[in-house]
Each structure stands twice: as structure tokens, then as C-alpha cells.
Write a protein that holds these residues in place. Structure first.
Motif, PDB file in Angstrom:
ATOM      1  N   GLY A 173       0.738  -1.252  -0.057  1.00  0.00           N
ATOM      2  CA  GLY A 173       0.019   0.018  -0.068  1.00  0.00           C
ATOM      3  C   GLY A 173       0.729   1.473  -0.149  1.00  0.00           C
ATOM      4  O   GLY A 173       0.284   2.377   0.023  1.00  0.00           O
ATOM      5  N   SER A 174       2.260   1.158  -0.002  1.00  0.00           N
ATOM      6  CA  SER A 174       3.031   2.228  -0.189  1.00  0.00           C
ATOM      7  C   SER A 174       2.942   3.169  -1.509  1.00  0.00           C
ATOM      8  O   SER A 174       2.627   2.602  -2.331  1.00  0.00           O
ATOM      9  N   ALA A 175       3.140   4.347  -1.379  1.00  0.00           N
ATOM     10  CA  ALA A 175       3.227   5.039  -2.610  1.00  0.00           C
ATOM     11  C   ALA A 175       4.675   5.464  -2.898  1.00  0.00           C
ATOM     12  O   ALA A 175       5.027   6.550  -3.427  1.00  0.00           O
ATOM     13  N   ILE A 176       5.444   4.761  -2.537  1.00  0.00           N
ATOM     14  CA  ILE A 176       7.166   4.952  -2.637  1.00  0.00           C
ATOM     15  C   ILE A 176       7.205   5.311  -4.281  1.00  0.00           C
ATOM     16  O   ILE A 176       6.750   4.776  -5.121  1.00  0.00           O
ATOM     17  N   SER A 177       8.090   6.259  -4.353  1.00  0.00           N
ATOM     18  CA  SER A 177       8.704   6.669  -5.676  1.00  0.00           C
ATOM     19  C   SER A 177       9.598   5.558  -6.404  1.00  0.00           C
ATOM     20  O   SER A 177       9.997   4.903  -5.717  1.00  0.00           O
ATOM     21  N   ARG A 178       9.602   5.725  -7.615  1.00  0.00           N
ATOM     22  CA  ARG A 178      10.430   4.747  -8.355  1.00  0.00           C
ATOM     23  C   ARG A 178      11.735   4.915  -7.991  1.00  0.00           C
ATOM     24  O   ARG A 178      12.798   4.075  -7.783  1.00  0.00           O
ATOM     25  N   GLU A 179      12.450   6.366  -7.618  1.00  0.00           N
ATOM     26  CA  GLU A 179      13.617   6.573  -7.596  1.00  0.00           C
ATOM     27  C   GLU A 179      14.050   5.987  -5.865  1.00  0.00           C
ATOM     28  O   GLU A 179      14.956   5.757  -5.692  1.00  0.00           O
ATOM     29  N   GLU A 180      13.132   6.334  -5.108  1.00  0.00           N
ATOM     30  CA  GLU A 180      13.160   5.835  -3.592  1.00  0.00           C
ATOM     31  C   GLU A 180      13.173   4.534  -3.703  1.00  0.00           C
ATOM     32  O   GLU A 180      14.007   3.731  -2.943  1.00  0.00           O
ATOM     33  N   PHE A 181      12.552   3.544  -4.481  1.00  0.00           N
ATOM     34  CA  PHE A 181      12.541   2.314  -4.374  1.00  0.00           C
ATOM     35  C   PHE A 181      13.791   1.657  -4.791  1.00  0.00           C
ATOM     36  O   PHE A 181      14.354   0.824  -4.454  1.00  0.00           O
ATOM     37  N   SER A 182      14.292   2.239  -6.014  1.00  0.00           N
ATOM     38  CA  SER A 182      15.654   1.919  -6.745  1.00  0.00           C
ATOM     39  C   SER A 182      16.808   2.055  -5.706  1.00  0.00           C
ATOM     40  O   SER A 182      17.622   1.214  -5.345  1.00  0.00           O
TER      41      SER A 182
END
Length: 318
Positions: free
Chosen positions: A110-119
């Protein structure tokens, strides 16, 4: 609808790119409009072929838009390691597989994490990468470690040594070049449900004639607007590496597509690309011959004469 200007005779060597653009135009204007797995929608054609002559260092590197060939090369080298986690790719700045695990992470947490943060977390945190960065037994896993199960004599089975299809092909090309069994297969039916995405470029077959190595790639599903550029480059690169390892000259790449499609949200990409004239074909030089097919590195490849039109951005359908 945009039209494609014919290149001059001096660019006859780029006729493969004309084939590609003609196929793109045909799909966009006459393709069957379909609802696809992603929900985006496509225009699709079933059954297509494009041929590329690889003599003299020529490579199928599209010039009507910039293609990041180093990214495609890093992906192919990653396949050959048998790795299935995106961490080694993301550590090199390669994000082409990130959207699938990112989508799973967002759905399950359910996280709205950004692609950059995830990477960034994938690179910095090994435990996080192990939990969320794995794609399942995709491509390289099947290529170099196809699972084998051995009977134990009591009605049960244990996991045996995996089959390295790539190593087997190298051996057969060197020692039995006339064989019709030089094949690398990625479509392991039993393991498809565990894969983030079943293999699109699924079957490779190789053929030796007159001291030249040719390869055929059958692709069950091809995103002609985005994926094809990488698929064609990678298949040709694999032929070049195999040819070098087996003391053969590069011959021809034959690309065959099953469901070949363009996404409906790629209209701008299609229109721009069809309005452009192909430029002179670039060349690939192999800078060294490693000890094996598994020992190539990105610095072993050098492209010259690549002067493409600008890149065209388009969304990836997950």
C-alpha cells in the motif's frame, strides 16, 4: 498519418530499418485493436519477420530514435549470469526491469513509494532487495540453470544439477556445427506462474553455414515501439559473442514475431518515428575475446558511427 521518406541509395544497408518502419506503419494503420493484459490497449498483427545482415560489424541499432545500446548490453550480460534479482542492474543505473517489482511492492504494502526511492533501497539494502527485487525464474535462470529433478527411488524427487543451455550451445557449435539443435529456450511451462513476466523473446536457434553463424529469434510478444529495439540488439549481440567464441563469422539475424503490437498510448512515438529518415548504420567492434561466453564485460564492446535522431520517450505498460 505520417509518411516515411525513402532513404538514398547510400543508405541501402539500413534496409532492415525500413522493414521495421514499414511494419510499424502497417500495424498502426491496419492492426487489430485489442484489449490487452495491461489494460492500455494495443493495435496488433500476428506473424512478422525482419532480417539483418551482421557482416562487417553491422548491428540492428535503430537510428530513427536513440537507443541506449549499453543498457541493452548490460541486460544481456545480466541474463548470462543467471541472476534474477534487479539489484545488479539497478546498481549500474539500469531501470528497465524495475517497474514490475515496484508495482508488486506498491500493491502488497500500500506504499506510494517513488520509483527513485524504491531503486535506492534496492541498491542500499540487500535484505530489501532479496525480498522485493527478485523477478522469479526469468530468462537467464532458464538459460543457464534450467531445473532438473531426479528420482530418489522412493517415489519422490530431488533437485539435481541445472542445465546450462548456453554452455551446451557453445559446445555444440564448436563440435557439431551441422546440428539442428543449437537452441536456447526460455519457455519453461512449469515455472511460468513464478515469473514476473513470462519470456517474450522466448526461443533462440543458431545455424552454421560457410563459416558463418546466423541466429533466429522467435518472440511470442513484441512491443514494437519500445521493446523491439532492445530485443533486436540483444539477439544480434548474442550472435556476435557466440561467433567470436566459436571462431565463426557473424552471419544473419532472423527476427520472427508472434503477436507484434503497438500500444494505443504510443501515438506520439509512432508518428515521430515514421516521420524520420533512417541514417547510416553504426558498427560494433569487439574489443577482446574473453575466456568464455560468460566473461564478457560492458567495456568489451565499442560502437562507432552511431548518429541517431533524438530519443522518443514513451510509457511502459506493466
Amino acid at each position: 498519418m505520417a509518411t516515411l521518406a525513402r532513404p538514398s541509395d547510400s543508405l541501402a544497408e539500413t534496409s532492415w530499418e525500413e522493414q521495421y518502419l514499414d511494419l510499424m506503419r502497417r500495424i498502426w494503420t491496419t492492426g487489430d485493436q485489442r484489449v490487452d493484459r495491461t489494460g492500455v490497449g494495443t493495435r496488433s498483427l500476428f506473424g512478422a519477420e525482419i532480417r539483418f545482415d551482421l557482416a562487417g560489424g553491422a548491428m540492428p541499432l535503430i537510428t530513427t530514435k536513440r537507443v541506449y545500446w549499453k543498457t541493452a548490453t548490460r541486460e544481456m550480460l545480466w541474463f548470462l549470469t543467471g541472476e534474477t534479482n534487479i539489484r545488479p542492474l539497478v546498481s549500474q543505473g539500469v531501470q528497465i526491469w524495475t517497474d514490475w517489482p515496484l508495482d508488486r511492492f506498491r500493491r502488497e504494502t500500500g506504499s506510494a513509494i517513488s520509483r527513485e526511492e524504491f531503486s535506492d533501497r534496492i541498491v542500499a539494502d540487500a535484505e530489501f532487495a532479496a525480498r522485493w527485487g527478485d523477478l522469479g525464474p526469468v530468462y537467464g535462470k532458464q538459460w543457464v540453470d534450467w531445473p532438473v529433478y531426479e528420482p530418489q527411488g522412493d517415489g519422490t524427487f530431488r533437485r539435481g544439477p541445472g542445465i546450462n543451455q548456453v554452455a551446451q550451445v557453445v559446445d555444440s557449435l564448436c563440435n557439431n556445427p551441422g546440428s539442428r539443435r543449437h537452441i536456447i529456450e526460455g519457455w519453461n511451462v512449469a515455472e511460468l506462474p513464478a515469473m514476473a513476466l513470462p519470456p517474450c523473446h522466448k526461443t533462440y536457434q543458431f545455424h552454421v553455414a560457410d563459416g558463418k553463424l546466423s541466429g533466429l529469434l522467435y518472440q511470442r510478444s513484441c512491443d514494437l515501439g519500445l521493446g523491439f529495439a532492445f530485443n533486436a540488439w540483444s539477439a544480434a549481440l548474442l550472435i556476435r559473442m557466440l561467433a567470436q567464441q566459436c571462431d565463426l563469422e557473424p552471419g544473419e539475424l532472423v527476427w520472427m514475431g508472434g503477436d507484434v503490437h503497438l500500444y494505443l498510448n504510443h501515438a506520439e512515438l509512432v508518428e515521430q518515428q515514421l516521420s524520420r529518415t533512417p541514417r547510416a548504420a553504426p558498427r560494433l567492434e569487439m574489443m577482446r575475446r574473453p575466456a568464455s561466453i560468460f566473461d564478457y564485460r560492458i567495456e568489451n564492446f565499442q560502437v562507432s558511427g552511431y548518429d541517431p535522431w533524438p530519443a522518443i520517450a514513451a510509457p511502459v505498460a506493466v
